[in-house]
Scaffold this active site. Structure first.
Site, short mmCIF file in Angstrom:
data_model
loop_
_atom_site.label_atom_id
_atom_site.label_comp_id
_atom_site.label_asym_id
_atom_site.label_seq_id
_atom_site.Cartn_x
_atom_site.Cartn_y
_atom_site.Cartn_z
N ARG A 141 69.39 -10.59 28.21
CA ARG A 141 68.60 -9.76 29.14
C ARG A 141 69.49 -8.76 29.87
O ARG A 141 69.07 -7.64 30.16
CB ARG A 141 67.81 -10.61 30.13
CG ARG A 141 66.81 -9.81 30.95
CD ARG A 141 65.88 -10.68 31.79
NE ARG A 141 64.73 -11.16 31.04
CZ ARG A 141 63.58 -10.48 30.88
NH1 ARG A 141 63.43 -9.29 31.44
NH2 ARG A 141 62.59 -10.98 30.19
N GLU B 275 60.25 -10.62 39.64
CA GLU B 275 61.67 -10.25 39.60
C GLU B 275 61.96 -8.77 39.79
O GLU B 275 62.97 -8.43 40.42
CB GLU B 275 62.29 -10.70 38.26
CG GLU B 275 62.28 -12.20 38.05
CD GLU B 275 62.55 -12.55 36.59
OE1 GLU B 275 61.65 -12.34 35.76
OE2 GLU B 275 63.66 -13.00 36.29
N1 MTE Z 1 59.02 -15.86 45.18
C1 MTE Z 1 59.16 -16.93 45.98
N2 MTE Z 1 58.58 -16.91 47.19
N3 MTE Z 1 59.87 -18.03 45.60
C2 MTE Z 1 60.50 -18.08 44.37
O1 MTE Z 1 61.15 -19.07 44.04
N4 MTE Z 1 60.97 -16.89 42.25
C3 MTE Z 1 61.09 -15.59 41.59
C4 MTE Z 1 59.82 -14.77 41.78
N5 MTE Z 1 59.42 -14.77 43.15
C5 MTE Z 1 60.38 -16.94 43.50
C6 MTE Z 1 59.60 -15.86 43.96
C7 MTE Z 1 61.36 -15.70 40.16
S1 MTE Z 1 62.94 -15.95 39.66
C8 MTE Z 1 60.38 -15.56 39.22
S2 MTE Z 1 60.72 -15.58 37.57
C9 MTE Z 1 58.97 -15.39 39.60
O2 MTE Z 1 58.78 -15.40 41.01
C10 MTE Z 1 58.16 -16.52 38.98
O3 MTE Z 1 56.83 -16.49 39.32
P1 MTE Z 1 55.74 -15.53 38.63
O4 MTE Z 1 56.06 -15.47 37.17
O5 MTE Z 1 54.46 -16.22 38.91
O6 MTE Z 1 55.89 -14.21 39.30
N1 HPA Z 2 63.51 -14.92 31.49
C1 HPA Z 2 63.49 -16.05 32.23
N2 HPA Z 2 63.66 -17.23 31.71
C2 HPA Z 2 63.86 -17.32 30.39
C3 HPA Z 2 63.89 -16.19 29.57
C4 HPA Z 2 63.70 -14.92 30.15
O1 HPA Z 2 63.71 -13.87 29.49
N3 HPA Z 2 64.13 -16.60 28.32
C5 HPA Z 2 64.24 -17.95 28.40
N4 HPA Z 2 64.08 -18.39 29.64
MO1 MOS Z 3 62.92 -16.44 37.16
S1 MOS Z 3 64.97 -16.19 37.05
O1 MOS Z 3 62.76 -16.02 35.46
O2 MOS Z 3 62.85 -18.15 37.19
#
Ligand code: MTE
Ligand code: HPA
Ligand code: MOS
Length: 772
Positions: free
Chosen positions: A312, A715
């Site tokens: 990534r 993210e």
């Molecule tokens: N927001 C909060 N409040 N707490 C979290 O742990 N994790 C982040 C983001 N926002 C997180 C957060 C990460 S790393 C990801 S991948 C996404 O939320 C995961 O949730 P989603 O796919 O439902 O957005």
């Molecule tokens: N993002 C987050 N988590 C993952 C991914 C990715 O692209 N691939 C495997 N685990």
């Molecule tokens: Mo988020 S780093 O893909 O849990």
């Protein structure tokens, strides 16, 4: 017009979060006979284990069990991708802080005391601690990923201008408010019930089953919510769950394992720190002609997700720019440090920060505003729109976002004001930077892009939903509930959201890659559509219209000028013996990637944003503040603009923490010396930009067929913070009176001060300048 989705509805647990009544794992009522667990951690970076003596620990009154890897009845390997990650150290320890043995005792203090009584003898082995050393010794966790288009070396050689350099980007601790925690409870027939703070219940289920030597059906994992995950609980919750389960199996009693903050910081992986090396050739306008980039990540002792994270990083090293002749190579280095893991952005931030830094260097070399150089390199809409992995970008809205932020942030005027201010202010300098974000949405491991949901309608018309996604504060549960409420035409309060459980929806992916709502929202929508279809069949003869003409809205089922309450139709369906349970499934279409050729369409679509951040620096001390930030972030048709606003603000501030204040420091024996908030500083409310203006691009439908045309948001906004780091670099350049500024991340006040001093020295030494 929708009635529930696209509305700024608050988080389903917001009131409970604020009141302190939302239950996390450690708040759950403790089961009868609960034992508490503690870990014995390695105090060597790399050593052969000669012996482990548990007798003193076992002799302590209250201790119920002490185990090592020898006591694992099943397969001790809990690696998520590449084999070789034993649940407890096996024969060797590979980092300082690796769990070697585990204790269960009647109370936590006794368990921790016993853990310190475990006697381990070691024979030290040479340890590789740095990325440089790993690269020198070719100590790699997996083969590198290389992307290549055209002839980068040739293009650089022919270019009118060239630069090369090196950059370091630090790691980051997740600092979730709730640390790693699990409760394992033995049930009948050798079954194990797990309650675990995890982003990935299905993987915890699989690995607990594996270490216990049981089939997956014997293990159930439940997670109602996490107190933050941020990627740190994508794979790394599993080890502690497995240890709790092993101790529960051994004692026949429930066991809770909750790490304290220091242990959590020492023994769990973090964001990968990176070493970056670049060669770039460009024209007079700063347009990149040839680019050769090396990204090396510190993976730590084991692979974990490092392969996908480096991938990534490589995929995001184009940032938002067209790179005609390009070579990008990513290495996952094996070192004797903790195994680094997923963290918001998953390598993307490191790849993007590298190239944003290079763009800044190009601009300073040419004595141009970095903004001009960014615009000159920006991906085109109809040409110059193919990434280094040969995916064509079809939905580029960055040119418009730039126009909008230039106007709303008053960039041109402020740039001039700042230059004037700096000319008159000898010791306090301001800086300003605008940076874009383009983040690819989908797991790059294609098969992970799948999700399932289970929707139940009870005969009183109330609805219960379950899906494979987990709640970590990001608002996934309320978003999925909104989708189901909208689809069934009922009010949100008719929907009960239930804890994520592996016995309701099987074989789910981690809630990660920002795809939680995209995947689980669609799966739940499919289930709800299925149920709506069945209810329409029931309602059609009652309303006297064909099923296709029936509308579900405002808790009513209507057609032909008549309407029935939703609850009545549900009740009639039950009487008519129509099933009111449906499972839904979703797999993202149109994505693929071939790692060997470095080609494919790994992403279903991109999420975009731009940010302008202003900083002010005290040149005597290196201390700084962010005085203003303007963020503009693309959420498509946001499912919930209130939640998304929180994600954008939180992501940006967490990104600022990574790039400016959070510093991890290991000593020469491989010991992490920053393992508590006393030595590791995360941003607080006081660190917010004084003038913080956040705007969503909402109402611009995602051209991809996502759930209600929304875009993933978890993210991408993290990377808006790159503008803050480069605003500091801008201020340092003003302070030193030279464009030659080197600024690694995190740009702590100390590093800012050193950068000013170094740049001033260089400015006085014209020979070094010519050499650059
Ligand atoms: N927001 C909060 N409040 N707490 C979290 O742990 N994790 C982040 C983001 N926002 C997180 C957060 C990460 S790393 C990801 S991948 C996404 O939320 C995961 O949730 P989603 O796919 O439902 O957005
Ligand atoms: N993002 C987050 N988590 C993952 C991914 C990715 O692209 N691939 C495997 N685990
Ligand atoms: Mo988020 S780093 O893909 O849990």
């Amino acid at each position: 017009m929708t009635s529930v989705v696209h509305k700024p509805i608050r988080h389903d647990s917001a009131a409970k979060h604020v009141a302190g009544t939302a239950r996390y794992i450690d708040d759950l009522p403790e089961p009868e006979g609960l034992l508490h667990a503690a870990l014995c951690l390695s105090d060597r970076a790399h050593a052969k284990i000669l012996s482990i003596d548990l007798s003193a620990a076992l002799a302590l009154p209250g201790v119920a069990a002490a185990i090592t890897v020898q006591d694992v009845p099943g397969d001790p390997d809990i690696a998520p991708v590449i084999k070789g990650e034993p649940v407890l150290a096996k024969g060797v320890v590979e980092f300082h802080g690796q769990p070697v043995a585990a204790i269960a005792a009647t109370d936590l203090a006794t368990a921790r005391r016993a853990a310190r009584l475990v006697r381990v003898t070691y024979e030290d082995l040479p340890a590789i601690l740095s990325i440089e050393e790993a690269l020198d010794k070719q100590s790699l966790l997996m083969p590198p990923l290389g992307l290549k288009r055209g002839d980068a070396a040739g293009a650089i050689a022919r270019a009118p201008h060239k630069l090369s350099g090196e950059l370091r980007l630090g790691g980051q601790d997740h600092f979730y408010l709730e640390g790693q925690v699990s409760i394992a409870e033995p049930r009948e027939d050798g079954d194990m019930m797990m309650r675990c703070s995890t982003q990935h219940p299905s993987e915890v289920q699989k690995l607990v089953a594996r270490v216990l030597g049981r089939p997956m059906h014997a293990v159930t994992v439940e997670c109602r919510r996490m107190g933050g995950g941020f990627g740190g609980k994508e794979t790394q919750a599993a080890q502690f769950a497995c240890i709790a389960a092993l101790l529960a199996l051994r004692t026949g009693r429930p066991v809770k394992l909750r790490l304290d903050r220091d242990e959590d910081m020492i023994t769990t992986g973090k964001r990968h720190d990176f070493l970056v090396r670049y060669d770039v050739g460009f024209d007079d306008a700063g347009r990149i002609l040839g680019y050769d980039l090396m990204l090396a990540a510190r993976g730590g002792w084991a692979a974990d997700l490092t392969g996908a994270i480096v991938d990534r990083a490589v995929f995001h090293a184009d940032s938002s720019y067209y790179l005609p002749d390009v070579t990008i190579t990513g290495y996952g280095c094996k070192t004797n440090t903790v195994s680094n893991t997923a963290f918001r952005g998953f390598g993307g931030p490191q790849g993007m920060a590298a190239t944003e830094y290079v763009i800044d260097e190009i601009a300073r070399h040419l004595d141009r505003d970095p903004l001009e150089v960014r615009l000159a390199n920006l991906y085109g809409r109809d040409d110059r729109n193919v990434t280094p992995y040969f995916q064509t970008i079809r939905d580029n809205i960055l040119p418009e976002l730039f126009d909008e932020i230039l106007a709303s942030s008053d960039y041109k005027k402020r740039r001039q004001e700042i230059d004037t201010f700096n000319a008159q202010s000898p010791h306090v300098k301001k800086g300003l930077a605008i940076t874009p974000v383009k983040f690819g949405i989908s797991f790059t491991t294609t098969f992970l892009n799948q999700a399932g949901a289970l929707v139940l309608i009870y005969e009183d018309g109330s609805v219960q939903i379950n899906h494979g996604g987990t709640e970590m504060g990001q608002g996934l549960y309320v978003k999925v509930a909104q989708v189901v409420a909208e689809t069934l035409g009922v009010a949100l309060d008719k929907i009960r959201i239930t804890a994520t459980r592996t016995d309701k929806v099987p074989n789910t992916s981690a809630t990660a890659a920002s795809s939680g709502a995209d995947l689980n929202g669609k799966a739940a929508e499919h289930a709800a559509l299925d149920l709506r279809g069945r209810l329409a069949q029931v309602a059609a003869p009652l309303l006297g219209v064909p099923a296709e003409q029936i509308v579900f809205r405002d808790d009513m089922v209507s057609g032909g000028g008549k309407a029935l309450p939703f609850a009545e139709v549900a009740h009639k369906a039950w009487l008519a013996r129509v099933s009111l349970a449906a499972s839904g499934f979703y797999a993202t279409p149109d994505i693929h990637f071939d790692r060997a050729s470095g080609r494919g369409n790994p992403f279903y679509y991109f999420a975009y944003g731009v940010a302008a951040t202003e900083a002010i620096v005290d040149c005597f001390t290196g201390e700084y503040r962010f005085t203003r930030a303007d963020l503009l972030h693309d959420c498509g048709n946001s499912l919930n603009p209130a939640i998304d606003l929180g994600q954008v603000e939180g992501g940006y501030v967490q990104g600022l923490g990574w790039l400016t204040m959070e510093e991890l420091w290991w000593d020469d024996r491989g010991r992490l010396r920053t393992h508590a908030p006393s030595t590791y500083k995360i941003p607080t409310a006081r660190d917010l930009p004084a003038d913080f203006r956040v705007k969503l691009v909402h109402g611009r439908a995602n051209p991809a067929q996502t759930v209600y045309r929304s875009k993933a948001v978890g993210e991408p906004p993290f990377m808006l913070a790159i503008s803050g780091w480069l605003a500091l670099k801008d201020a340092i350049a003003a302070a030193a009176g030279t464009s030659l500024v080197h600024l690694d991340a995190p740009a702590t006040p100390e590093r800012v001060l050193l950068a000013i001093e170094a740049a001033k020295r260089q400015a006085k030494a014209p020979t070094t300048m010519a050499a650059k």
